[in-house]
Design a protein around this motif. Structure first.
Motif, PDB file in Angstrom:
ATOM      1  N   LYS A 107       0.832  -1.203   0.000  1.00  0.00           N
ATOM      2  CA  LYS A 107       0.000   0.000   0.000  1.00  0.00           C
ATOM      3  C   LYS A 107       0.867   1.254   0.000  1.00  0.00           C
ATOM      4  O   LYS A 107       0.652   2.172  -0.803  1.00  0.00           O
ATOM      5  CB  LYS A 107      -0.909  -0.021   1.235  1.00  0.00           C
ATOM      6  N   TYR A 108       1.852   1.313   0.867  1.00  0.00           N
ATOM      7  CA  TYR A 108       2.697   2.498   0.954  1.00  0.00           C
ATOM      8  C   TYR A 108       3.621   2.633  -0.249  1.00  0.00           C
ATOM      9  O   TYR A 108       3.929   3.748  -0.664  1.00  0.00           O
ATOM     10  CB  TYR A 108       3.484   2.510   2.270  1.00  0.00           C
ATOM     11  N   MET A 109       4.047   1.519  -0.820  1.00  0.00           N
ATOM     12  CA  MET A 109       4.868   1.589  -2.028  1.00  0.00           C
ATOM     13  C   MET A 109       4.064   2.147  -3.194  1.00  0.00           C
ATOM     14  O   MET A 109       4.546   2.987  -3.958  1.00  0.00           O
ATOM     15  CB  MET A 109       5.432   0.208  -2.373  1.00  0.00           C
TER      16      MET A 109
ATOM     17  N   GLU B  57       4.633   5.661  -5.157  1.00  0.00           N
ATOM     18  CA  GLU B  57       4.790   5.648  -6.615  1.00  0.00           C
ATOM     19  C   GLU B  57       3.799   6.625  -7.261  1.00  0.00           C
ATOM     20  O   GLU B  57       4.171   7.381  -8.176  1.00  0.00           O
ATOM     21  CB  GLU B  57       4.567   4.234  -7.158  1.00  0.00           C
ATOM     22  N   ASN B  58       2.567   6.644  -6.794  1.00  0.00           N
ATOM     23  CA  ASN B  58       1.564   7.561  -7.318  1.00  0.00           C
ATOM     24  C   ASN B  58       1.935   9.022  -7.044  1.00  0.00           C
ATOM     25  O   ASN B  58       1.720   9.892  -7.903  1.00  0.00           O
ATOM     26  CB  ASN B  58       0.185   7.251  -6.739  1.00  0.00           C
TER      27      ASN B  58
ATOM     28  N   SER C  38       4.975  10.187  -6.694  1.00  0.00           N
ATOM     29  CA  SER C  38       6.126  10.558  -7.538  1.00  0.00           C
ATOM     30  C   SER C  38       5.693  10.804  -8.988  1.00  0.00           C
ATOM     31  O   SER C  38       6.283  11.613  -9.670  1.00  0.00           O
ATOM     32  CB  SER C  38       7.216   9.493  -7.450  1.00  0.00           C
ATOM     33  N   LYS C  39       4.631  10.137  -9.458  1.00  0.00           N
ATOM     34  CA  LYS C  39       4.121  10.358 -10.806  1.00  0.00           C
ATOM     35  C   LYS C  39       3.485  11.740 -10.957  1.00  0.00           C
ATOM     36  O   LYS C  39       3.476  12.325 -12.015  1.00  0.00           O
ATOM     37  CB  LYS C  39       3.114   9.263 -11.186  1.00  0.00           C
ATOM     38  N   LYS C  40       2.922  12.251  -9.846  1.00  0.00           N
ATOM     39  CA  LYS C  40       2.288  13.568  -9.880  1.00  0.00           C
ATOM     40  C   LYS C  40       3.299  14.651 -10.223  1.00  0.00           C
ATOM     41  O   LYS C  40       2.973  15.600 -10.897  1.00  0.00           O
ATOM     42  CB  LYS C  40       1.694  13.903  -8.499  1.00  0.00           C
ATOM     43  N   TYR C  41       4.486  14.516  -9.739  1.00  0.00           N
ATOM     44  CA  TYR C  41       5.498  15.540  -9.896  1.00  0.00           C
ATOM     45  C   TYR C  41       6.284  15.427 -11.213  1.00  0.00           C
ATOM     46  O   TYR C  41       7.077  16.290 -11.514  1.00  0.00           O
ATOM     47  CB  TYR C  41       6.458  15.542  -8.710  1.00  0.00           C
ATOM     48  N   LEU C  42       6.057  14.365 -11.955  1.00  0.00           N
ATOM     49  CA  LEU C  42       6.770  14.197 -13.233  1.00  0.00           C
ATOM     50  C   LEU C  42       6.062  14.820 -14.377  1.00  0.00           C
ATOM     51  O   LEU C  42       5.186  15.335 -14.646  1.00  0.00           O
ATOM     52  CB  LEU C  42       6.983  12.726 -13.529  1.00  0.00           C
TER      53      LEU C  42
END
Length: 109
Positions: free
Chosen positions: A96-98, A102-103, A105-109
């Motif tokens: 869950k935390y991984m 990951e989600n 980190s995708k927001k900031y890309l």
């Protein structure tokens, strides 16, 4: 791959150590409590009690009960029994935390 094998071996060795410690604890529990109970029954019988009275005295079994509670907690730890979180709780939380990380980190890309 060698690093993973080394980690697996370390975990296996730790698990074996924990099991060995538990079985030593169990053996000591049985031996010491048996010795204490037999001595208590003999002493009570020498004080005029019948075998049944001496055997069924709460004091004969009190140490079995209270030490047994501690032994039960030791067993729960060694055999990974956790009624509060379930067997796969930790693994689910890690996933869950991984996924959450990951989600994010995708927001900031």
């Amino acid at each position: 791959m060698e690093n993973k094998d080394l980690i697996k071996k370390e975990r296996a060795l730790q698990r074996i150590k924990e099991l060995k410690e538990f079985y030593i604890h169990l053996t000591v529990y049985i031996a010491i409590n048996s010795f204490i109970s037999v001595n208590k029954v003999i002493r009570n019988m020498n004080n005029g009690e019948t075998f049944e009275e001496a055997f069924l005295d709460f004091g004969t079994f009190a140490i079995w009960i209270f030490w047994g509670i501690g032994l039960a907690f030791h067993a729960m730890k060694v055999f990974s029994f956790n009624p509060f979180f379930g067997k796969d709780w930790e693994e689910r939380q890690i996933k869950k935390y991984m996924e959450k990380e990951e989600n994010e980190s995708k927001k900031y890309l």
